[in-house]
Enzyme design. Structure first.
Site, mmCIF file in Angstrom:
data_model
loop_
_atom_site.group_PDB
_atom_site.id
_atom_site.type_symbol
_atom_site.label_atom_id
_atom_site.label_comp_id
_atom_site.label_asym_id
_atom_site.label_seq_id
_atom_site.Cartn_x
_atom_site.Cartn_y
_atom_site.Cartn_z
ATOM 1 N N ARG A 81 16.210 38.335 33.208
ATOM 2 C CA ARG A 81 16.281 36.894 32.950
ATOM 3 C C ARG A 81 17.607 36.500 32.322
ATOM 4 N NH1 ARG A 81 12.083 33.588 29.766
ATOM 5 N NH2 ARG A 81 11.730 35.420 28.504
ATOM 6 N N HIS A 177 1.316 38.480 31.073
ATOM 7 C CA HIS A 177 2.573 38.901 30.442
ATOM 8 C C HIS A 177 3.660 37.835 30.578
ATOM 9 C CE1 HIS A 177 5.536 41.565 28.764
ATOM 10 N NE2 HIS A 177 6.224 41.674 29.883
#
Length: 312
Positions: A81, A177
């Site tokens: 990310r 998650h």
């Protein structure tokens, strides 16, 4: 016992490989794979650490050599990310990577336990499951989404908030998650009472801790070191259970017959075949029950996305 790490040249993979080289039981084999040319060098670097764990590294487009004879495969391959991205932004790239690697596992080491680290875990685990099903080798006891990072963050933040030893803190984390699907069961932390205000602050901090790291690294990465530690904790627990140690419980995202969704994270007793038993997560507070019910639509949509990706 042979453990393969796929995505071993990345930030998570290297941290994980270091911890496995130093902590796997004597006599274990550690196999590292990544498309990056540096991977054999990572293995050489780690080979200089004096432990009774043999290590080999493989680079290129084909992970076959790394997977031959693997008992456990831990997959961290994919892109990380960056600021402004959420885990779903990773989907388009990482979904294809997991599909390919799961296919290789089905072909080369169909009996291995597979732990998926690559985000978005809520979706990549169902992708792996569908690929394994198509190959006729799916065993739901042997596929795991590694959600341990949510557990270690919960334990750390509770310890800091309450000023108590980490040795005394266990926090079950259920659901999924990412974001609101991460549900720490703070009501079940033994010997600790939280105010409603503390729960309302701590829960979103745990849920958004990944973003905290991404922003703090200012575009230079995501949570790699803590994720490496979390993956090592889960991987080492799994190895110990496969070797016959009893009573090992970890929270993990599995196809465990949950009433809530096809895949759901909750405490699991590990054993010689992977999942020995999916354990009940106990009674929830009103806050937790509401949060669980509110997350299910998103969690189910994440799972469906993975299933449909493989179905084409």
């Amino acid at each position: 016992m042979k453990v393969a790490v796929l995505g071993a040249a990345g930030g998570i993979g290297q941290a994980l490989a270091l911890l496995l080289k130093t902590q796997l039981p004597a006599g274990s084999e550690l196999s590292l794979y990544d498309i990056a040319a540096v991977t054999p060098g990572v293995a050489v670097d780690l080979s200089h650490i004096p432990t009774d764990v043999t290590i080999a590294g493989f680079a290129g487009t084909d992970p076959t050599d790394a997977l031959v004879g693997a008992d456990v495969v831990l997959i961290s391959a994919g892109v990380a990310r960056k600021p402004g991205m959420d885990r779903s932004d990773l989907f388009n790239i990482n979904a294809g990577i997991i599909k390919n690697l799961a296919g290789k596992c089905a072909e080369v080491c169909p009996n291995a336990c597979i732990g998926i680290i690559t985000n978005p875990v809520n979706t990549t685990v169902p992708i792996a499951a569908e690929v394994l099903k198509q190959a006729g080798v799916y065993d739901k006891r042997k596929l795991f989404g590694i959600t341990t990072l949510d557990v270690i963050r919960s334990e750390t933040f509770v310890s800091e908030l309450k000023g108590i030893s980490l040795a005394d803190v266990e926090v079950p984390v259920i659901g999924g998650h990412s974001g609101v699907t991460i549900l720490p069961l703070l009501s079940q932390v033994k010997g600790v009472e939280f105010t409603a205000e503390e729960i309302a602050t701590l829960t979103p901090r745990i849920q958004n801790a990944g973003t905290e790291v991404v922003e703090a690294k200012a575009g230079g990465g995501s949570a790699t070191l803590s994720m490496g530690q979390a993956a090592a904790r889960f991987g080492l627990s799994l190895v110990r259970a496969l070797q016959g140690e009893e009573g090992i419980v970890e929270c993990t995202y599995v196809d465990g017959g949950s009433e809530h969704a096809t895949f759901f994270a909750q405490p699991v007793l590990l054993g010689k075949n992977g999942v020995e038993e999916v354990l009940a997560y106990g009674e929830l507070s009103e806050f937790e029950a509401n949060a669980r019910d509110a997350m299910l639509e998103e969690l189910k949509a994440n799972i469906t996305l993975g299933e449909e990706f493989v179905a084409g």
